[in-house]
Design a protein around this motif. Sequence first.
Motif, PDB file in Angstrom:
ATOM      1  N   LYS A 222     -14.412  -5.617   1.728  1.00 36.33           N
ATOM      2  CA  LYS A 222     -14.104  -6.362   0.496  1.00 36.33           C
ATOM      3  C   LYS A 222     -13.805  -5.403  -0.645  1.00 36.33           C
ATOM      4  O   LYS A 222     -12.863  -5.607  -1.418  1.00 36.33           O
ATOM      5  N   ALA A 223     -14.615  -4.337  -0.739  1.00 33.70           N
ATOM      6  CA  ALA A 223     -14.412  -3.366  -1.817  1.00 33.70           C
ATOM      7  C   ALA A 223     -13.035  -2.716  -1.697  1.00 33.70           C
ATOM      8  O   ALA A 223     -12.315  -2.569  -2.694  1.00 33.70           O
TER       9      ALA A 223
ATOM     10  N   ALA B 204     -10.386  -3.962  -0.128  1.00 38.07           N
ATOM     11  CA  ALA B 204      -9.345  -4.963  -0.401  1.00 38.07           C
ATOM     12  C   ALA B 204      -9.189  -5.177  -1.901  1.00 38.07           C
ATOM     13  O   ALA B 204      -8.066  -5.278  -2.410  1.00 38.07           O
ATOM     14  N   ASP B 205     -10.313  -5.202  -2.613  1.00 41.85           N
ATOM     15  CA  ASP B 205     -10.265  -5.328  -4.074  1.00 41.85           C
ATOM     16  C   ASP B 205      -9.516  -4.160  -4.700  1.00 41.85           C
ATOM     17  O   ASP B 205      -8.666  -4.345  -5.578  1.00 41.85           O
ATOM     18  N   ALA B 206      -9.845  -2.970  -4.218  1.00 42.70           N
ATOM     19  CA  ALA B 206      -9.208  -1.767  -4.764  1.00 42.70           C
ATOM     20  C   ALA B 206      -7.697  -1.810  -4.554  1.00 42.70           C
ATOM     21  O   ALA B 206      -6.928  -1.418  -5.424  1.00 42.70           O
TER      22      ALA B 206
ATOM     23  N   THR C  33      -5.906  -4.587  -4.176  1.00 43.59           N
ATOM     24  CA  THR C  33      -5.381  -5.659  -5.035  1.00 43.59           C
ATOM     25  C   THR C  33      -5.221  -5.179  -6.477  1.00 43.59           C
ATOM     26  O   THR C  33      -4.235  -5.485  -7.142  1.00 43.59           O
ATOM     27  N   ARG C  34      -6.184  -4.400  -6.941  1.00 38.39           N
ATOM     28  CA  ARG C  34      -6.130  -3.902  -8.324  1.00 38.39           C
ATOM     29  C   ARG C  34      -5.241  -2.668  -8.457  1.00 38.39           C
ATOM     30  O   ARG C  34      -5.153  -2.071  -9.534  1.00 38.39           O
ATOM     31  N   ARG C  35      -4.631  -2.271  -7.366  1.00 34.86           N
ATOM     32  CA  ARG C  35      -3.733  -1.116  -7.330  1.00 34.86           C
ATOM     33  C   ARG C  35      -4.456   0.175  -7.721  1.00 34.86           C
ATOM     34  O   ARG C  35      -3.853   1.074  -8.307  1.00 34.86           O
ATOM     35  N   GLU C  36      -5.740   0.245  -7.356  1.00 37.09           N
ATOM     36  CA  GLU C  36      -6.480   1.484  -7.604  1.00 37.09           C
ATOM     37  C   GLU C  36      -6.285   2.460  -6.443  1.00 37.09           C
ATOM     38  O   GLU C  36      -6.495   3.656  -6.574  1.00 37.09           O
TER      39      GLU C  36
END
Lengths: 126, 324
Positions: free
Chosen positions: B290-291, B293-295, B297-300
């Motif tokens: 999840k972490a 995938a979030d990264a 998504t946030r383009r980090e």
Amino acid sequence: MSGKRILMAKTGLDGHWRGPTIVARALRDAGFEVIMIGMARPEEVVQACVDEDVDLVGLNIGGHIDVAVRAVTALREERPELPVFCGGVVPPHAKRKLEALGVEVYPPGSQLPDIVGAARRLTGLG
Amino acid sequence: MAGPDAMAELVAEAVGGSRSALARLISVAERGGEGSAALEAALLPCRGESYSIGITGAPGAGKSTLASALTTELQTAGERVALLAVDPSSPLTRGAILGDRVRLQPHLGNPEVFIRSMASRGHLGGLAMATCTARRVLEACGWPLVLIETVGVGQAELDVAGATDTVLVVLNPGWGDEMQANKAGLMEIADIFVINKADRQGLEATRRDLEAAIAANAPTRRPAIVETVATEGTGLNALREAIADHRQQTTASGEHQRRRQARAVTELRDLARARLELALEAQLAGAAGKALADAVTRRETDVDSAARRLLATLFTRSDPEQAP
């Protein structure tokens, strides 16, 4: 995935494969694996149930109630915990006899959702 | 599923001759997961060697009827026969109609014949995921001959080639032409071509096309052609002899051993891949996934770097017991 396996056999008179086929289709669409073995004598039904390690047996009774009763009796000896239900032409006295053996009877006119529901209940799917 | 002791006990029962135990072991294999893994471990010390014959071909070619007639033929020759018959599961409902036994009626109730119907349960390639484990169970239990009938296949479902010692490809008269006979895939894996329903029109043309295609093969790969009418038991004697010839030739040439080696590689790859996928899915569903995938998504982070970090989480354990 249920992975539950149901053996369908015909005991008694040959022919009339349509009823079991329609029931098998409904059970398939409900996610069951349905093993068709066609016409079989009681000891053949028993061996097929053992080899296929099924969770439920469906018997189509073609008039010869005695053969069905012998098949159920033989199954009870080999796999006492294995549930059995049946359909086909079952006269009232035969229905009582089978029910006394713990068999659920679905005579002509039974609805497919009821039969599928019974299969789910008898295989422990609720 | 029960622990290793209970599994070893069930295996011992099956090896001792209990059909019910044998059947339950195949169910363990079908359920897969850790139960199946424990089963494989319990089978390892078992002796026993069986020869496997694959039967494949298009839907309706007569595989089940041929399997039944071949079983009769082998029985007459004094052999005990086990048959694993695979039919497709619905990709929509997971349900299946397993109808091979309807053709196998002559063998119902015969203690010298063991029949097990298997649903493919989403596995592509013509066999079920558990077919090879089921074959090993039968081997451990002393069944000397195992017939494996695939689902009705197209041109590219070829798992049976890796899984069995002799492969029968079942065709019918009027099937295809020379172009079809030369196509890659199914036509390449045959050790024996069986032209079933040979009483139908078009037999000569089919045989001629096959012969022409085979003539263009390397001299080391010249599958026999056998004509059968399985419903009448015609040609089964010739088929049994062709199988015996193939077995004798491949054993003498070392081909048999090479195939078993290749089979081990395939199974190793399949199992390792299955475990890897499971571990990956678990990781994706967990906090690390999840972490990441979030990264993304946030383009980090870019998706490829995230994928590599995800994979790295799977490979930080040195103890194989802890491996995926």
